[in-house]
Design a protein around this motif. Structure first.
Motif, PDB file in Angstrom:
ATOM      1  N   CYS A 141       0.850  -1.237   0.250  1.00 47.29           N
ATOM      2  CA  CYS A 141      -0.002   0.076  -0.017  1.00 47.29           C
ATOM      3  C   CYS A 141       0.731   0.967   0.083  1.00 47.29           C
TER       4      CYS A 141
ATOM      5  N   PHE B 211       1.188   4.191  -3.191  1.00 45.63           N
ATOM      6  CA  PHE B 211       0.746   5.421  -2.671  1.00 45.63           C
ATOM      7  C   PHE B 211       1.852   6.330  -3.291  1.00 45.63           C
TER       8      PHE B 211
ATOM      9  N   SER C 110       1.789   9.008  -6.276  1.00 42.27           N
ATOM     10  CA  SER C 110       2.101  10.419  -6.333  1.00 42.27           C
ATOM     11  C   SER C 110       2.909  10.840  -7.556  1.00 42.27           C
TER      12      SER C 110
ATOM     13  N   ALA D 231      -3.573  11.018  -5.774  1.00 42.27           N
ATOM     14  CA  ALA D 231      -2.599  11.001  -4.491  1.00 42.27           C
ATOM     15  C   ALA D 231      -2.847  12.103  -3.386  1.00 42.27           C
TER      16      ALA D 231
ATOM     17  N   TYR E 236      -6.151  11.921  -1.845  1.00 38.86           N
ATOM     18  CA  TYR E 236      -6.189  11.126  -0.506  1.00 38.86           C
ATOM     19  C   TYR E 236      -5.379  11.781   0.629  1.00 38.86           C
TER      20      TYR E 236
ATOM     21  N   PRO F  71      -0.808   4.636   4.358  1.00 38.51           N
ATOM     22  CA  PRO F  71      -1.878   5.221   3.405  1.00 38.51           C
ATOM     23  C   PRO F  71      -2.628   3.679   2.730  1.00 38.51           C
TER      24      PRO F  71
END
Length: 376
Positions: free
Chosen positions: A76, A80, A84, A92, A95, A191
């Motif tokens: 995870c 992320f 990004s 991203a 979030y 995340p």
């Protein structure tokens, strides 16, 4: 001539008997009466080619759980980071904004999802071992509770199955109560992973999180704490009945402060799932493990279980039954500022109730009369 032939025959017979006796003495067993050879320690025991579908589903369910426990957080985090730096960087960023707004949710009861808790895969997970939850008394849904879960085991398998899923029927056994399994705050900073584990009812193990659960005026919250925590995992091996409890009094203090009822829970079979390399206290390996645990907050036991297609080694747990017994509640009066004497007295009562629970149910799991708990 006949006499000489008879003497020669007797001599040959005598020689054959002596030779046979010497051979028998040197090699006492024959091809027919020899016991089956024991497998070599290096021999790999492969699973049968034809395995019932239900057992394959059980193995798959446990395999995905092992991956979730050991590798999903890293995946995870990597996802992320890649998101990004991709063309989807705006997702991203959105979030990240949501994460900032939602940062304190793990300390305020989490965000459970009944659909995920009732996910059919957890039934296969339960049947792999199998795992059973046993209720000894009814619990008043108008009160808040602390379930002290023992022992921690390597992965707290029984705690997850019984209190983060509905596969063993927690809601049916204890109507009106919501179970929340406490987990290290570190994992709720990852995340995506944080959202997944909160769906099962996992919350942060910080003091503020526990206080939030226990201060609910209408009651109905159950905070499940693996009291031995990570250090106890380093002693989790088959046959171990030693619990690290003598110095664990923080949950006692919070129970007094909020008037929460204490409930001892013992999970028979929790330590039988994995073998572990010997690491006695004071050994170089144990010293290194203790040092890493103090730095990272998580234990790193060197374990061995079984594999997916063979039974000799791997990170899959052994198929050992787990019997999780929920004991009687200990009535606790609210004490906003408990003294050390109050904490010690309640702690002693808790240890007595836990030992009594173990002694009452150990025969159901096949333990003998001489098996007793040891507290360190």
């Amino acid at each position: 001539m006949r006499v000489a032939e008879r003497d020669q025959a007797c001599l040959r017979s005598l020689i054959v008997r002596k030779v046979s006796a010497r051979i028998s003495a040197r090699f006492p067993t024959t091809l027919h009466d020899s016991p089956p050879a024991k497998p070599s320690p290096m021999q790999i025991r492969f699973a049968p080619l034809y395995v019932p579908l239900r057992r394959r589903l059980q193995t798959a369910a446990v395999l995905q759980w092992i991956f979730s426990f050991l590798g999903l957080a890293q995946c995870c985090l990597a996802a992320f980071i890649l998101l990004s730096f991709s063309t989807w960087w705006m997702a991203a960023l959105l979030y990240a904004g949501w994460l900032w707004l939602d940062w304190d949710t793990p300390n305020r009861g989490g965000r459970r999802c009944q659909w995920l808790r009732r996910w059919g895969v957890w039934e296969h997970f339960r049947d792999y071992f199998p795992i059973k939850l046993v209720k000894t008394v009814d619990l008043d849904p108008g009160k808040n509770y602390i379930f002290g879960f023992h022992p921690h085991g390597v992965l707290a398998t029984g705690a997850f199955c019984n209190f983060c899923t509905e596969s063993t029927g927690f809601t049916g056994l204890f109507p009106g109560l919501k179970s929340h399994l406490l987990m290290l705050p570190f994992w709720f900073r990852v995340p995506f992973f944080r959202d997944y584990i909160m769906c099962g009812g996992l919350v942060s193990s910080s003091k503020s999180s526990l206080s939030y659960l226990l201060s609910r005026p209408q009651g109905g919250n159950v905070a499940v704490i693996a009291v031995g925590a990570a250090p106890e995992a380093l002693d989790a091996r088959p046959g171990a009945l030693t619990l690290q409890l003598q110095k664990r009094k923080g949950f006692i203090k919070l129970a007094l402060r909020h008037g929460a009822q204490l409930v001892p829970v013992f999970s028979f079979g929790e330590n039988e799932l994995f073998d572990q390399i010997q690491n006695p206290t004071g050994s170089p390996l144990r010293t290194l493990q203790d040092r890493l645990q103090s730095i990272m907050g998580i234990a790193l036991p060197l374990i061995n279980g079984r594999g997916v297609f063979q039974y000799s080694f791997g990170l899959m747990p052994h198929r050992k039954a787990i019997l999780t017994v929920v004991g009687k509640p200990i009535q606790v009066a609210t004490c906003p500022s408990p003294e050390s004497e109050d904490i010690d007295a309640l702690h002693k009562v808790y240890l007595e109730h836990l030992s009594e629970l173990f002694e009452q149910h150990k025969h159901e799991y096949g333990l003998q009369e001489h098996h007793h708990l040891t507290f360190t």
